[in-house]
Scaffold this motif. Structure first.
Motif, PDB file in Angstrom:
ATOM      1  N   MET A   1       0.831  -1.176   0.000  1.00 50.50           N
ATOM      2  CA  MET A   1       0.000   0.000   0.000  1.00 50.50           C
ATOM      3  C   MET A   1       0.879   1.243   0.000  1.00 50.50           C
ATOM      4  SD  MET A   1      -2.815  -1.096  -0.316  1.00 50.50           S
ATOM      5  CE  MET A   1      -4.387  -1.607   0.202  1.00 50.50           C
ATOM      6  N   GLY A   2       0.268   2.387   0.174  1.00 51.21           N
ATOM      7  CA  GLY A   2       1.045   3.605   0.239  1.00 51.21           C
ATOM      8  C   GLY A   2       1.082   4.341  -1.075  1.00 51.21           C
ATOM      9  N   LEU A   3       2.196   5.009  -1.308  1.00 51.04           N
ATOM     10  CA  LEU A   3       2.335   5.885  -2.467  1.00 51.04           C
ATOM     11  C   LEU A   3       2.245   5.135  -3.798  1.00 51.04           C
ATOM     12  CD1 LEU A   3       2.771   8.738  -3.471  1.00 51.04           C
ATOM     13  CD2 LEU A   3       5.211   8.356  -3.311  1.00 51.04           C
ATOM     14  N   THR A   6      -1.363   4.456  -4.525  1.00 50.71           N
ATOM     15  CA  THR A   6      -2.091   5.703  -4.736  1.00 50.71           C
ATOM     16  C   THR A   6      -1.857   6.221  -6.145  1.00 50.71           C
ATOM     17  OG1 THR A   6      -1.832   6.227  -2.394  1.00 50.71           O
ATOM     18  CG2 THR A   6      -2.430   8.034  -3.844  1.00 50.71           C
ATOM     19  N   ILE A   7      -0.605   6.199  -6.579  1.00 50.45           N
ATOM     20  CA  ILE A   7      -0.276   6.664  -7.939  1.00 50.45           C
ATOM     21  C   ILE A   7      -0.878   5.722  -8.979  1.00 50.45           C
ATOM     22  CG2 ILE A   7       1.619   7.061  -9.556  1.00 50.45           C
ATOM     23  CD1 ILE A   7       3.262   8.037  -7.149  1.00 50.45           C
ATOM     24  N   LYS A   8      -0.818   4.412  -8.726  1.00 51.22           N
ATOM     25  CA  LYS A   8      -1.381   3.431  -9.660  1.00 51.22           C
ATOM     26  C   LYS A   8      -2.883   3.628  -9.789  1.00 51.22           C
ATOM     27  CE  LYS A   8      -1.779  -1.539 -10.367  1.00 51.22           C
ATOM     28  NZ  LYS A   8      -1.478  -2.855  -9.796  1.00 51.22           N
ATOM     29  N   THR A   9      -3.563   3.805  -8.676  1.00 52.28           N
ATOM     30  CA  THR A   9      -5.005   4.014  -8.698  1.00 52.28           C
ATOM     31  C   THR A   9      -5.358   5.309  -9.416  1.00 52.28           C
ATOM     32  OG1 THR A   9      -5.243   2.809  -6.628  1.00 52.28           O
ATOM     33  CG2 THR A   9      -7.061   4.235  -7.248  1.00 52.28           C
ATOM     34  N   ALA A  10      -4.577   6.360  -9.170  1.00 49.41           N
ATOM     35  CA  ALA A  10      -4.820   7.627  -9.848  1.00 49.41           C
ATOM     36  C   ALA A  10      -4.652   7.473 -11.353  1.00 49.41           C
ATOM     37  CB  ALA A  10      -3.884   8.699  -9.309  1.00 49.41           C
ATOM     38  N   ASP A  36      -9.487   8.314  -3.449  1.00 49.46           N
ATOM     39  CA  ASP A  36      -9.518   9.019  -2.170  1.00 49.46           C
ATOM     40  C   ASP A  36      -9.180   8.095  -1.003  1.00 49.46           C
ATOM     41  OD1 ASP A  36     -11.905   7.636  -2.511  1.00 49.46           O
ATOM     42  OD2 ASP A  36     -13.101   9.125  -1.437  1.00 49.46           O
ATOM     43  N   LYS A  37      -9.573   6.831  -1.093  1.00 48.48           N
ATOM     44  CA  LYS A  37      -9.232   5.875  -0.028  1.00 48.48           C
ATOM     45  C   LYS A  37      -7.723   5.627   0.013  1.00 48.48           C
ATOM     46  CE  LYS A  37     -13.389   4.830   1.367  1.00 48.48           C
ATOM     47  NZ  LYS A  37     -13.873   5.148   2.679  1.00 48.48           N
ATOM     48  N   ASN A  38      -7.123   5.456  -1.160  1.00 45.47           N
ATOM     49  CA  ASN A  38      -5.673   5.249  -1.207  1.00 45.47           C
ATOM     50  C   ASN A  38      -4.919   6.492  -0.760  1.00 45.47           C
ATOM     51  OD1 ASN A  38      -5.535   2.557  -2.024  1.00 45.47           O
ATOM     52  ND2 ASN A  38      -5.818   3.099  -4.163  1.00 45.47           N
ATOM     53  N   LEU A  39      -5.413   7.659  -1.138  1.00 48.89           N
ATOM     54  CA  LEU A  39      -4.767   8.898  -0.724  1.00 48.89           C
ATOM     55  C   LEU A  39      -4.879   9.081   0.795  1.00 48.89           C
ATOM     56  CD1 LEU A  39      -3.252  11.321  -1.878  1.00 48.89           C
ATOM     57  CD2 LEU A  39      -5.441  12.512  -2.039  1.00 48.89           C
ATOM     58  N   GLU A  40      -6.033   8.730   1.350  1.00 49.65           N
ATOM     59  CA  GLU A  40      -6.223   8.808   2.800  1.00 49.65           C
ATOM     60  C   GLU A  40      -5.267   7.852   3.516  1.00 49.65           C
ATOM     61  OE1 GLU A  40      -9.733   7.707   5.956  1.00 49.65           O
ATOM     62  OE2 GLU A  40     -10.332   8.506   4.003  1.00 49.65           O
ATOM     63  N   GLU A  41      -5.104   6.659   2.975  1.00 50.31           N
ATOM     64  CA  GLU A  41      -4.170   5.693   3.571  1.00 50.31           C
ATOM     65  C   GLU A  41      -2.728   6.200   3.476  1.00 50.31           C
ATOM     66  OE1 GLU A  41      -2.609   1.115   2.968  1.00 50.31           O
ATOM     67  OE2 GLU A  41      -4.431   1.765   1.954  1.00 50.31           O
TER      68      GLU A  41
END
Length: 123
Positions: A1-3, A6-10, A36-41
């Motif tokens: 998880m993490g950055l 978040t970048i992959k999901t974006a 938003d969930k990944n960014l929050e994490e």
């Protein structure tokens, strides 16, 4: 998880939205994790890292203060003094010293609070 997630999901969300805008894809064919969930994490992990760094800084400051004000190394392996090396402080004696310092600090604090109340009594 993490950055990376978040970048992959974006990137996946951006790609899917661009395909919908162009018309090559209709609606939501596959479920992409919410950005938003990944960014929050990610921000949660950043907050945890910040707390760990602050705790590390406090530990280092405490160690520096201990080295400055208590010049003897602390022996944690044996609780009774050996009498061979007087340059080490046994752990029970260290605890007693630390407790005395805390009690003395509390006494100074209470004295200062009482003095401040005597100077400016509350109505």
């Amino acid at each position: 998880m993490g950055l990376p997630n978040t970048i992959k999901t974006a990137a996946q969300t951006l790609n899917q939205n661009s395909q919908i805008d162009v018309g090559s894809q209709k609606g939501v064919d596959l479920q992409i994790p919410r950005f938003d969930k990944n960014l929050e994490e990610f921000y949660s992990i950043c907050d945890q890292i910040e707390l760990h760094l602050k705790t590390s800084i406090k530990c280092l400051t405490q160690q520096e203060s201990s080295n400055r004000y208590l010049h003897l190394p602390i022996t944690t392996t044996r609780s009774e003094p050996l009498g061979l090396n007087d340059n080490n402080l046994p752990y029970p004696q260290f605890l007693a010293t630390a407790s005395a310092q805390v009690a003395y600090t509390k006494e100074i604090h209470d004295t200062l609070v009482a003095a401040a109340q005597n100077i400016s009594p509350s109505d």
